[in-house]
Structure formats: C-alpha cells, structure tokens
Design a protein around this motif. Structure first.
Motif, PDB file in Angstrom:
ATOM      1  N   LYS A   1      40.663  22.735  44.468  1.00 27.93           N
ATOM      2  CA  LYS A   1      40.235  23.911  45.214  1.00 27.93           C
ATOM      3  C   LYS A   1      41.353  24.927  45.064  1.00 27.93           C
ATOM      4  N   GLY A   2      41.086  26.171  45.435  1.00 27.47           N
ATOM      5  CA  GLY A   2      42.182  27.106  45.302  1.00 27.47           C
ATOM      6  C   GLY A   2      41.871  28.533  45.664  1.00 27.47           C
ATOM      7  N   VAL A   3      42.900  29.349  45.515  1.00 27.28           N
ATOM      8  CA  VAL A   3      42.828  30.784  45.740  1.00 27.28           C
ATOM      9  C   VAL A   3      43.153  31.459  44.417  1.00 27.28           C
ATOM     10  N   TYR A   4      42.353  32.455  44.072  1.00 25.68           N
ATOM     11  CA  TYR A   4      42.518  33.134  42.794  1.00 25.68           C
ATOM     12  C   TYR A   4      42.552  34.638  43.006  1.00 25.68           C
ATOM     13  N   ILE A   5      42.966  35.322  41.971  1.00 23.88           N
ATOM     14  CA  ILE A   5      43.016  36.778  41.996  1.00 23.88           C
ATOM     15  C   ILE A   5      42.260  37.307  40.782  1.00 23.88           C
ATOM     16  N   ILE A   6      41.525  38.376  40.996  1.00 24.01           N
ATOM     17  CA  ILE A   6      40.917  39.106  39.892  1.00 24.01           C
ATOM     18  C   ILE A   6      41.618  40.455  39.857  1.00 24.01           C
ATOM     19  N   LEU A   7      42.281  40.741  38.776  1.00 22.85           N
ATOM     20  CA  LEU A   7      42.972  42.004  38.597  1.00 22.85           C
ATOM     21  C   LEU A   7      42.093  42.946  37.795  1.00 22.85           C
ATOM     22  N   ASP A   8      41.875  44.134  38.322  1.00 25.72           N
ATOM     23  CA  ASP A   8      41.188  45.186  37.575  1.00 25.72           C
ATOM     24  C   ASP A   8      42.264  45.850  36.722  1.00 25.72           C
TER      25      ASP A   8
ATOM     26  N   TYR B   1      30.897  33.862  38.571  1.00 26.58           N
ATOM     27  CA  TYR B   1      31.279  35.189  38.072  1.00 26.58           C
ATOM     28  C   TYR B   1      30.648  35.466  36.710  1.00 26.58           C
ATOM     29  N   VAL B   2      30.669  34.487  35.850  1.00 30.60           N
ATOM     30  CA  VAL B   2      30.083  34.658  34.525  1.00 30.60           C
ATOM     31  C   VAL B   2      28.575  34.888  34.639  1.00 30.60           C
ATOM     32  N   LYS B   3      27.909  34.098  35.470  1.00 31.05           N
ATOM     33  CA  LYS B   3      26.451  34.210  35.620  1.00 31.05           C
ATOM     34  C   LYS B   3      26.007  35.510  36.284  1.00 31.05           C
ATOM     35  N   THR B   4      26.906  36.167  37.037  1.00 31.44           N
ATOM     36  CA  THR B   4      26.549  37.389  37.760  1.00 31.44           C
ATOM     37  C   THR B   4      27.197  38.628  37.136  1.00 31.44           C
ATOM     38  N   ASN B   5      27.500  38.558  35.851  1.00 34.91           N
ATOM     39  CA  ASN B   5      28.092  39.683  35.124  1.00 34.91           C
ATOM     40  C   ASN B   5      29.396  40.157  35.758  1.00 34.91           C
ATOM     41  N   GLY B   6      30.173  39.225  36.281  1.00 33.98           N
ATOM     42  CA  GLY B   6      31.497  39.555  36.785  1.00 33.98           C
ATOM     43  C   GLY B   6      31.577  39.866  38.263  1.00 33.98           C
TER      44      GLY B   6
ATOM     45  N   GLN C   1      30.579  42.428  47.137  1.00 33.22           N
ATOM     46  CA  GLN C   1      30.073  43.789  47.289  1.00 33.22           C
ATOM     47  C   GLN C   1      30.845  44.832  46.475  1.00 33.22           C
ATOM     48  N   LYS C   2      32.156  44.851  46.593  1.00 26.60           N
ATOM     49  CA  LYS C   2      32.927  45.881  45.881  1.00 26.60           C
ATOM     50  C   LYS C   2      32.877  45.678  44.365  1.00 26.60           C
ATOM     51  N   LEU C   3      32.830  44.441  43.926  1.00 22.94           N
ATOM     52  CA  LEU C   3      32.718  44.185  42.486  1.00 22.94           C
ATOM     53  C   LEU C   3      31.330  44.590  41.996  1.00 22.94           C
ATOM     54  N   LYS C   4      30.307  44.369  42.815  1.00 22.40           N
ATOM     55  CA  LYS C   4      28.947  44.809  42.465  1.00 22.40           C
ATOM     56  C   LYS C   4      28.894  46.323  42.288  1.00 22.40           C
TER      57      LYS C   4
ATOM     58  N   GLY D   1      47.806  42.762  50.293  1.00 23.27           N
ATOM     59  CA  GLY D   1      47.171  44.014  50.710  1.00 23.27           C
ATOM     60  C   GLY D   1      45.835  44.296  50.055  1.00 23.27           C
ATOM     61  N   SER D   2      45.129  43.248  49.673  1.00 28.54           N
ATOM     62  CA  SER D   2      43.882  43.467  48.924  1.00 28.54           C
ATOM     63  C   SER D   2      42.733  43.968  49.793  1.00 28.54           C
ATOM     64  N   ARG D   3      42.878  43.880  51.105  1.00 26.70           N
ATOM     65  CA  ARG D   3      41.846  44.451  51.984  1.00 26.70           C
ATOM     66  C   ARG D   3      42.035  45.953  52.125  1.00 26.70           C
ATOM     67  N   VAL D   4      43.271  46.386  52.224  1.00 25.81           N
ATOM     68  CA  VAL D   4      43.580  47.804  52.417  1.00 25.81           C
ATOM     69  C   VAL D   4      43.593  48.555  51.087  1.00 25.81           C
ATOM     70  N   TRP D   5      44.255  47.981  50.092  1.00 21.46           N
ATOM     71  CA  TRP D   5      44.463  48.671  48.817  1.00 21.46           C
ATOM     72  C   TRP D   5      43.688  48.077  47.668  1.00 21.46           C
ATOM     73  N   GLY D   6      42.958  47.019  47.915  1.00 23.73           N
ATOM     74  CA  GLY D   6      42.290  46.343  46.816  1.00 23.73           C
ATOM     75  C   GLY D   6      40.786  46.329  46.943  1.00 23.73           C
ATOM     76  N   LEU D   7      40.193  45.263  46.455  1.00 21.58           N
ATOM     77  CA  LEU D   7      38.745  45.150  46.343  1.00 21.58           C
ATOM     78  C   LEU D   7      38.104  44.196  47.351  1.00 21.58           C
TER      79      LEU D   7
END
Length: 119
Positions: A24-31, A55-60, A65-68, A110-116
């Motif tokens: 199990k784990g925590v990951y990051i997606i960097l734009d 992620y692959v099945k949903t086109n990333g 919501q923000k990625l959509k 800070g991914s809630r304030v400055w991220g996605l």
C-alpha cells in the motif's frame, strides 16, 4: 505507464505487478508543465498496482475532480503527468493508516492549497 499497465499487464510485467501489488502507499503525480502536485493513496486489494491501473483506464484522471478538469481541456494532458511513490506501507496496513499518511503528506507538500488536491 500505459505499456506497463495495459499493453502487457500483469502477465507481461510480473516484477512490476509483484512489487506494486504487494504494498500500500502514498504517491505523487507531478504535472510537469505547471509543477502542480497531486497526492494520492493506494490501499485496495492489489494496492498501488490497482490504483495506478485506474489512472491508465481513465485517461490519467483516476476519477479525481481536478485531474478530470485538466483532461477535459486537453484529452492528451495526462502525458504531462509523472508518477512517483512517496511512501510504501505493508500490505496488511490498515486503510486508515494509509489515509492518515496521505493527509500528512498533502499538508507537508501543500497540495491542497497550491496543488491539485481538493480534499
């Protein structure tokens, strides 16, 4: 990422599958275009493997919501995403422990304030 998770799947990538489906784990997606970050967690039956397949099945988007919103503007936007693992936890870790680690890292980075991340 598409090649690993769809073209050959579990059978074609046994090392990837074995390693990612057993933690199990925590990951990051960097734009890579903007530097914005999305922090997520994986705690399903097949752990990180299962979550990243989504992620692959949903086109990333991974149904986030923000990625959509980004993909809606440009269907190829996911090509800008870089996936990395921030922390792994044993497969028998409680889901609430994984979610707690995710929340901690969202706060630290800070991914809630400055991220996605919205949540």
């Amino acid at each position: 990422m598409k090649k690993i998770f769809t073209d050959k799947g579990k059978e074609g990538n046994p090392d990837w599958y074995s390693n990612l489906s057993n933690v199990k784990g925590v990951y990051i997606i960097l734009d890579k275009l903007t530097g914005n970050q999305y922090i997520g967690s994986a705690y399903g039956e097949e752990c990180i493997w299962q979550r990243w397949c989504t992620y692959v099945k949903t086109n990333g988007t991974g149904d986030n919501q923000k990625l959509k919103e980004l993909i809606k503007l440009d269907p190829n936007y996911a090509n800008n995403f870089q996936f990395s693992i921030l922390k792994t936890l044993p497969k028998d870790s409680e889901d609430k422990t994984v979610i707690s680690e995710e929340s901690f890292l969202k706060k630290c980075l800070g991914s809630r304030v400055w991220g996605l991340n919205k949540n």
